[in-house]
Design an enzyme around this catalytic site. Structure first.
Site, PDB file in Angstrom:
ATOM      1  N   ASP A  97      46.354  15.095  -5.462  1.00 35.40           N
ATOM      2  CA  ASP A  97      45.122  14.319  -5.609  1.00 35.40           C
ATOM      3  C   ASP A  97      44.302  14.858  -6.780  1.00 35.40           C
ATOM      4  OD1 ASP A  97      43.080  12.508  -4.904  1.00 35.40           O
ATOM      5  OD2 ASP A  97      42.001  14.096  -3.885  1.00 35.40           O
TER       6      ASP A  97
ATOM      7  N   ASP B 129      42.441   8.979   0.998  1.00 34.80           N
ATOM      8  CA  ASP B 129      42.493   8.048  -0.131  1.00 34.80           C
ATOM      9  C   ASP B 129      42.856   6.643   0.341  1.00 34.80           C
ATOM     10  OD1 ASP B 129      41.958  10.216  -1.634  1.00 34.80           O
ATOM     11  OD2 ASP B 129      43.661  10.038  -2.998  1.00 34.80           O
TER      12      ASP B 129
ATOM     13  N   THR C 110      41.696   8.893  -9.034  1.00 37.81           N
ATOM     14  CA  THR C 110      41.009  10.053  -9.632  1.00 37.81           C
ATOM     15  C   THR C 110      41.789  10.588 -10.834  1.00 37.81           C
ATOM     16  OG1 THR C 110      42.065  11.363  -7.904  1.00 37.81           O
ATOM     17  CG2 THR C 110      39.774  10.803  -7.588  1.00 37.81           C
ATOM     18  N   THR C 111      43.127  10.594 -10.747  1.00 36.81           N
ATOM     19  CA  THR C 111      43.934  11.051 -11.891  1.00 36.81           C
ATOM     20  C   THR C 111      43.807  10.037 -13.032  1.00 36.81           C
ATOM     21  OG1 THR C 111      45.475  11.944 -10.269  1.00 36.81           O
ATOM     22  CG2 THR C 111      46.219  11.898 -12.533  1.00 36.81           C
TER      23      THR C 111
END
Length: 560
Positions: free
Chosen positions: A64, A394, A97-98
């Site tokens: 994550d 997530d 998020t990445t």
């Protein structure tokens, strides 16, 4: 001559480090791309995981982006901005998020040659902002709504979104199993915004497939006293009393002083203490409740008393679990046992105590309010279960967002390629430098499909050329085509159910553009020395000066 003799102006205190200009901007861009390189390989279904070992000795294995960024402990001031956007994406949408870190770094990487060539950064910022507005409008045009479908259809569509999110996680192998579980949990809490209404309990042991969903509340058996085993372990349609008081025999007043003239009076004081606790317990029993839960301790006297009357009790229930029981059963937490009426009691269809691995769990299922759900996670190693919990968080966030915003776009890099094509086309209609800047923004968007290919071991150049060709078709039928992870070619992501909520992409592009523009607008870094050390040094030098002087003074009369 007089002009040469002017005193030097000292503006900043001694030890201040300043760096400015083009070199500073390029240095900030390099720092941000270095951070992005850390999380780059975690993107997509074939992304790798990172093992982070901190100074306390705890080990985290995660895929994550936000978790990795939090644990990296970055010190570079400009690179910290990327950590902040990863956190904001995590709290707002939960996934991507990445993506957001990669996009921001790629926008900066594309801007770097322009900065080095002497382009003013404000020109870049203006073009980037215009490009992001166009990109977001295009996403809204391409998005497909899932509104107005029946519950079953909606469930299957939401499960597709959850499966897309989970495919890049450690538990991707069981994505269908967990996707349906997540959708059931989110639908159970309805439109309640409190995320803590979905509890995730971790029990080591068993396999991932042993994980299960409780349509209600489940929590680990609390610390219990003697007499606990004599209590019934299962009830059908019980009344549930929730308390926030201690049911223990103890001096009611701490540090109270009582003066006795006759030793026989002491017994009456002891009796009074017993009467108080028995009075409380009788009121609990008379309320008709079969399950008594308290946030504070329920002592051994009370435990035995309830056991003799076929009542289940549990003390020291955590506040979060107690709130979830209250929300699910329709009960209200009481701070007194006086006047316990039926309205404040909760109820559920089945209450039972059940063994899960080495732990015992209290399960409340079939709750009338039904505004809560609990996922009990099983797995081998602790780190594995921790990562599974982060992955489910997530997926839960994504399903909640999709349920509220109800528009989805094609995943697998399809939407990025389509916006990139659209912006390149739009750039041709603009005269001047901004044509180049918008083109570079469009090129930066290709980082997502390129990285998906790189992480899966495919030839990125080959796949991207195929995608560009497909997206350039005048009919527009190539818009949903993205990277096909299974074959290493390209495929219709929408038809393959690789979907993500439009809000994820919109938020990612917004945050990444903001971060890139913020970093591009900085042209000087001023680093002040630590105040304490500066004062300490000043004090030390002052002391040193006085000390030396004093020593010399005394030294005159001493023999050498």
């Amino acid at each position: 001559m007089s002009s040469m003799m002017q005193p030097q102006i000292i503006l900043l205190k001694e030890g201040t480090d300043t760096s400015q200009g083009k070199a500073q901007l390029v240095s900030n861009i390099n720092a941000c791309t270095a951070v992005a390189d850390v999380v780059r390989t975690t993107l997509g279904p074939r992304g790798m995981d990172k093992l982070i070992h901190d100074d306390k000795g705890s080990v985290t294995i995660s895929n994550d982006g936000a978790t990795i960024m939090k644990l990296l402990d970055i010190v570079h001031p400009a690179a910290k901005i990327l950590v902040d956007i990863a956190k904001s994406q995590d709290s707002e949408v939960g996934d991507g998020t990445t993506t957001v870190v990669l996009l921001a770094a790629e926008f900066l990487r594309e801007a770097k040659p322009f900065i080095e060539d002497g382009v003013h950064s404000q020109n870049l910022i203006k073009s980037y902002r215009a490009a992001s507005t166009l990109a977001i409008e295009k996403i809204k045009d391409l998005a497909t709504s899932i509104e107005g479908k029946s519950l079953e259809e909606k469930k299957s569509l939401l499960a597709k979104c959850a499966a897309t999110t989970l495919s890049s996680k450690l538990i991707g192998g069981e994505k269908e199993f967990f996707a349906s579980m997540v959708v059931d949990a989110v639908i159970a809490i309805g439109y309640d915004d409190r995320l803590n209404m979905i509890g995730i309990k971790k029990v080591p042991g068993g396999t991932m497939r042993d994980s299960f969903l409780v349509n209600g509340v489940a929590f680990k058996k609390t610390f219990s006293y003697a007499g606990f085993e004599q209590q019934p372990k299962k009830f059908l349609n019980p009344k549930i009393l929730l308390l926030n008081i201690e049911l223990e025999l103890k001096s009611e007043k701490e540090n109270a002083e009582i003066r006795l003239s006759d030793p026989s009076q002491y017994q009456s004081i002891v009796d009074a203490e017993w009467n108080i606790i028995y009075d409380k317990l009788d009121k609990c029993v008379n309320s008709g409740a079969k399950v008594v839960l308290s946030r504070l301790a329920i002592g051994d006297l009370a435990t035995q008393y309830f056991a003799d009357r076929d009542i289940f009790c549990a003390g020291r229930v955590t506040e979060e679990d107690l709130k979830r029981v209250a929300a699910a059963t329709g009960g209200t937490v009481q701070t007194s046992v006086n006047n316990v009426i039926d309205e404040v009691l909760g109820t559920c269809e089945v209450f039972e105590e059940k063994q899960v691995g080495n732990e015992r769990f209290n399960l409340f299922s079939g709750c009338p309010s039904g505004q809560t759900a609990t996922i009990v996670l099983r797995g081998g190693a602790d780190q594995f279960i921790e990562e599974a919990e982060r992955s489910l968080h997530d997926a839960i966030m994504i399903v909640r967002r999709a349920l509220k915003n109800s528009t989805v776009v094609a995943g697998g890099g399809a939407i990025d390629m389509e916006i990139s094509r659209y912006l390149r086309q739009h750039a041709r209609t603009i005269a001047g430098k901004s044509q180049l800047f918008i083109n570079s923004y469009a090129k930066a968007l290709e980082v997502i499909p390129r990285q998906l290919c790189d992480n899966a071991g495919f030839d990125a150049t080959d796949v991207l050329n195929k995608l560009r060709q497909k997206h350039a078709l005048p009919s527009g039928e190539g818009a949903p085509y993205g990277v096909d992870i299974a074959t290493g070619g390209i495929a219709d992501s929408f038809a393959n159910f690789v979907w993500e909520p439009a809000v994820v992409k919109i938020n990612a592009i917004n945050a990444a553009t903001e971060a890139a523009c913020l970093i591009l607008s900085v042209d000087e870094t001023v680093k002040n020395p630590k105040s304490e050390s500066a004062q300490g040094d000043a004090a030390a030098s002052a002391m040193g000066g006085r000390g030396r002087g004093g020593f010399r003074g005394r030294g005159r009369g001493m023999r050498r």
